[in-house]
Motif scaffolding. Structure first.
Motif: not given
Lengths: 252, 258
Positions: B243-247, B191, B188-189, B257-258, B236-237, B239-240
């Motif tokens: 679970y994080d409507p603002i993000a 590049p 996922e990380m 995409r995040s 955290e990814r 969550v983004t």
């Protein structure tokens, strides 16, 4: 099916694995008891020019030292209740404290290679623990509180209109600094600064920020404990000065 | 250095080793001469040579790089080849048992095929197309982060110590385990990777089962910061994304995409 060798025993460990969870229960338990007691006192939280961090920002008109008068005369309960849910929620959902209390209070597990207390387990996939995912919202909410704590530390130099430094001034500055370190070393902060990126090359500023927060994050546990103890001591200091048990030591 | 580790003084290693198979077994006591520089795996080999030729143990490199000799020494998940005898008190009886989480085959050998099944479920590396000059470019700062994850030797000590499956066998179908969170983090990380494994992480891999109690990190012989550098960043990814409507809103506005 597990290997049968040690299935029937809680653990084959022979060291003092129970010591760490016991100390955490003592540490967090003492803090929870003291902070609840202090928050419900609704008094002795201001000794000019010092405001206890448990009551900052003080949001009710009835406050001994009003920071922002958001709540009118009708509000007669402790103003600490209006604010403490934010740092409380931030710590409760913090990745370090989760480890600490899952191990110590829930015994899930009490230590590595020591059997869980509960027979079934769903982790953070269901209510209420799925709510741990809102940690970053508490992080954002903590930032304005930090600003107020720094403001409290700055006005702690103001002794009735003249510049001065008391022991309480230094205590409040250390408190604001430690709580800032705790907040900015948080795992969510690390993610928001740059951890969510797949390529750092495209965002050198965020990469640099992520690097700084990563260094802080490596000490998150230590900072969490020191800042927790210090914020309690800060309240105790202000309370002792306010009640007249001790006198503030004026340095300048 | 404790006296027990000094060669040629007649010191003995007192061992209590699990003997048995899936149908039953017991701990048996053995004593073998202790030589300077011995590790637990050496002592197990001495027991094989002197007392129990049929003692089953899986091992290979004896250098902490193949990940074969995972066991529990005095109840702690360890590589036997990296556990020096001079770290124990002289005269102490040392218990060696098989790793608990996986089905026992015999003595110190367990069936770790659960891990190979989980490995198959991880969506593989999916690189972006080559650039116009026929190459793919990566930069050092991007590679440094994932390099740590490539140190994994697949000893499965992290899988073994993880209480999600160690103490709750019923979670095995729905939980991939820390080793595979490290694997997913390395992808996922990356590049150059273009795949999206967040839905896989949340559902099939059961990332939410992890309650970040950090035992995987504590036992990792390669000192990979499994929890801080792979599991929590992945959480955290997730969550983004979920679970994080603002993000999510900002992501939609930014079109990335995040």
């Amino acid at each position: 099916m597990s290997s049968i060798a040690i299935d029937s025993k809680r653990t084959l460990r022979q060291d003092t694995w129970w010591l760490e969870p016991m100390l955490v229960v003592l540490g967090l338990g003492c803090f929870a008891l003291y902070s609840t007691w202090a928050a419900l006192q609704n008094g002795d939280y201001y000794a000019a020019p010092y405001l206890s961090p448990f009551y900052s920002p003080c949001l009710a008109i009835n406050c001994a030292h009003v920071s922002v008068p958001l709540f009118g005369e009708w509000y007669n309960w402790s103003p600490a209740i209006l604010i403490l849910w934010i740092p409380g929620g931030f710590r409760l959902t913090c990745y370090y404290y989760r480890k600490a209390y899952y191990r110590s209070f829930f015994w899930s597990p009490p230590a590595c290679a020591v059997k869980d207390a509960a027979s079934s387990y769903s982790g953070e996939t269901r209510f209420p623990f799925i709510l741990q995912n809102i940690h970053r919202y508490f992080f954002w909410a903590s930032l304005p509180i930090l600003a107020f704590l720094w403001w409290d530390a700055i006005i702690a130099f103001n002794f009735g209109g003249s510049f001065g430094i008391g022991l309480g001034t230094l205590v409040l500055i250390a408190n604001a600094a430690l709580l800032s370190l705790y907040s900015f070393s948080c795992h969510s902060c690390r993610h928001l600064c740059g951890g969510g990126l797949n390529s750092f090359k495209a965002a050198p500023g965020r990469f640099k920020l992520w690097g700084i927060v990563t260094k802080l994050n490596e000490k998150h546990m230590q900072i969490a404990w020191v800042s927790l103890v210090w914020v309690g001591l800060t309240d105790a200091y202000v309370r002792l000065v306010a009640t007249g048990v001790i006198q503030d030591l004026r340095i300048i | 250095m404790p006296e027990a580790a000094v060669a040629g003084n007649g010191a003995e290693a007192k061992m209590r080793v699990w003997r048995g198979d899936a149908s039953g077994g017991e701990f048996r006591d053995y004593s073998v001469p202790l030589e300077e520089g011995m590790v637990v795996l050496d002592v197990i080999h001495s027991i094989q040579a002197m007392h129990a030729g049929d003692l089953a143990v899986r091992w290979n490199c004896k250098a902490g790089k193949c990940g074969s000799c995972s066991a529990e020494v005095n109840g702690k998940p360890r590589l036997m080849c990296m556990t020096r005898m001079n770290t124990f008190e002289p005269g102490e009886t040392i218990t060696v048992s098989p790793i608990k989480t996986f089905p026992l085959i015999r003595d110190l050998v367990t069936d770790v095929s659960y891990n190979y099944e989980k490995a198959k479920s991880v969506p593989p590396f999916k690189p972006k197309p080559k650039e116009a000059d026929g190459t793919r470019r990566m930069y050092q700062e991007d590679i440094d982060r994932v390099q740590e994850f490539h140190k994994c030797i697949e000893c499965f000590l992290c899988q073994n110590v993880c209480h999600v499956i160690r103490d709750h066998d019923d979670n095995k179908p729905s939980f991939a385990g820390p080793r595979f969170f490290v694997r997913v983090a390395s992808l996922e990380m990356h590049p150059l990777d273009t795949d999206d494994r967040l839905e896989f992480l949340r559902k099939e891999a059961g990332l939410g089962f992890c309650n970040i109690t950090k035992c995987c990190t504590e036992v990792c012989p390669e000192n990979i910061k499994i929890t801080d550098n792979s599991i929590i960043p992945l959480k955290e990814r997730v969550v983004t994304r979920f679970y994080d409507p603002i993000a999510r809103l900002l992501g939609a506005l930014g079109g990335k995409r995040s």
